[in-house]
Design an enzyme around this catalytic site. Structure first.
Site, mmCIF file in Angstrom:
data_model
loop_
_atom_site.group_PDB
_atom_site.id
_atom_site.type_symbol
_atom_site.label_atom_id
_atom_site.label_comp_id
_atom_site.label_asym_id
_atom_site.label_seq_id
_atom_site.Cartn_x
_atom_site.Cartn_y
_atom_site.Cartn_z
ATOM 1 N N ARG A 1 -2.427 -9.238 12.616
ATOM 2 C CA ARG A 1 -2.675 -7.953 11.946
ATOM 3 C C ARG A 1 -3.770 -8.106 10.893
ATOM 4 N NH1 ARG A 1 3.130 -6.631 10.007
ATOM 5 N NH2 ARG A 1 2.221 -4.897 8.887
ATOM 6 N N ARG B 1 12.151 -9.688 11.603
ATOM 7 C CA ARG B 1 11.613 -8.794 12.630
ATOM 8 C C ARG B 1 10.425 -9.439 13.317
ATOM 9 N NH1 ARG B 1 11.085 -3.295 9.295
ATOM 10 N NH2 ARG B 1 9.580 -4.665 8.304
ATOM 11 N N LYS C 1 0.811 -1.222 0.000
ATOM 12 C CA LYS C 1 0.000 0.000 0.000
ATOM 13 C C LYS C 1 0.844 1.271 0.000
ATOM 14 C CE LYS C 1 -2.767 0.142 3.479
ATOM 15 N NZ LYS C 1 -2.673 1.436 4.184
ATOM 16 N N ARG D 1 -9.433 4.169 8.972
ATOM 17 C CA ARG D 1 -9.154 2.748 9.186
ATOM 18 C C ARG D 1 -10.300 2.027 9.911
ATOM 19 N NH1 ARG D 1 -4.483 0.849 10.498
ATOM 20 N NH2 ARG D 1 -3.252 2.684 10.169
ATOM 21 N N ARG E 1 10.331 -12.087 4.743
ATOM 22 C CA ARG E 1 11.236 -10.937 4.739
ATOM 23 C C ARG E 1 12.399 -11.127 5.703
ATOM 24 N NH1 ARG E 1 7.518 -6.093 6.140
ATOM 25 N NH2 ARG E 1 6.457 -6.082 4.150
#
Ligand SMILES: [Zn+2]
Length: 217
Positions: free
Chosen positions: A172, A161, A13, A88, A127
């Site tokens: 999330r 992370r 995004k 949001r 990642r």
């Protein structure tokens, strides 16, 4: 044009928002930037936001809405803007509608970046970040370093992370489903939603979005 960009974590995004805002010559207004700017400048809203954050609490919608409205008042936003991270939830969406209606304005489109959930998890959980320089980013599948666990650029150690762990990503996504997705239905009822498949190269996704906005070449 006045645009809201929505999409789950991992849909790219922020990257799309930056390209679209540039192509459309409108400011990219992201909630993250709003918070950073208000807090660093010590505005009343920034001070208020910080007091909640320092206490480990969520910043109330009224503060976020206030920051967004202040930003939309600035002269560079007079001809339009691209909102990223705001609204949001339904409360924020209604507040935005109220604000725009009060100015005799309206949104032109809500771009919904769509990615399959398993793909989101794969993208984020794969990642790996360099300990020496966090701008050195790799992926266990899509952007493998030459030697596993070692940064190609500087030889630093690569790590995952906490935010990128699969359990965290799934959490999330749950928050996105329960709080943010309802705004897509809210805007769909207003005929504003354009769904953009967000898989593929960044430039392709940008082109799809520009085409959908009637601004393709
Ligand atoms: Zn590195």
């Amino acid at each position: 044009m006045r645009i809201v960009l929505v999409g789950p974590p991992g849909a790219g995004k922020g990257t799309q928002a930056a390209y679209l805002a540039k192509n459309l010559a409108i400011p990219h207004i992201s909630t993250g930037d709003l918070f950073r700017a208000n807090i660093s400048q010590g505005t009343p809203l920034g001070v208020e936001a910080k007091s909640y954050m320092d206490a480990g609490n969520l910043v109330p919608d009224s503060v976020t809405i206030g920051m967004a409205e202040d930003r939309m008042e600035q002269s560079d936003a007079a001809g339009g803007f691209l909102l990223d991270g705001f609204p949001r939830n339904i409360g924020q969406a209604k507040a935005l509608d109220g604000y725009l209606t009060g100015k005799g304005l309206k949104l032109d489109a809500v771009l919904d970046l769509e990615v399959p959930e398993d793909e989101v998890v794969k993208r984020i959980a794969g990642r790996r970040i360099c300990r020496k320089d966090s701008s050195h980013v790799f992926h266990v599948e899509y952007n493998k370093p030459a030697a596993e666990g070692v940064c190609d650029a500087c030889g630093g150690e690569l790590y995952q992370r906490e935010d990128d762990r699969e359990e965290t990503v799934r959490k999330r996504l749950e928050v996105y489903h329960s709080e943010t997705e309802p705004i897509i239905d809210y805007y769909r009822a207003q005929g504003l939603v354009v769904t953009i498949p967000a898989l593929g190269k960044v430039a392709e996704v940008t082109r799809r979005a520009m085409d959908a906005l009637g601004r393709g070449e």
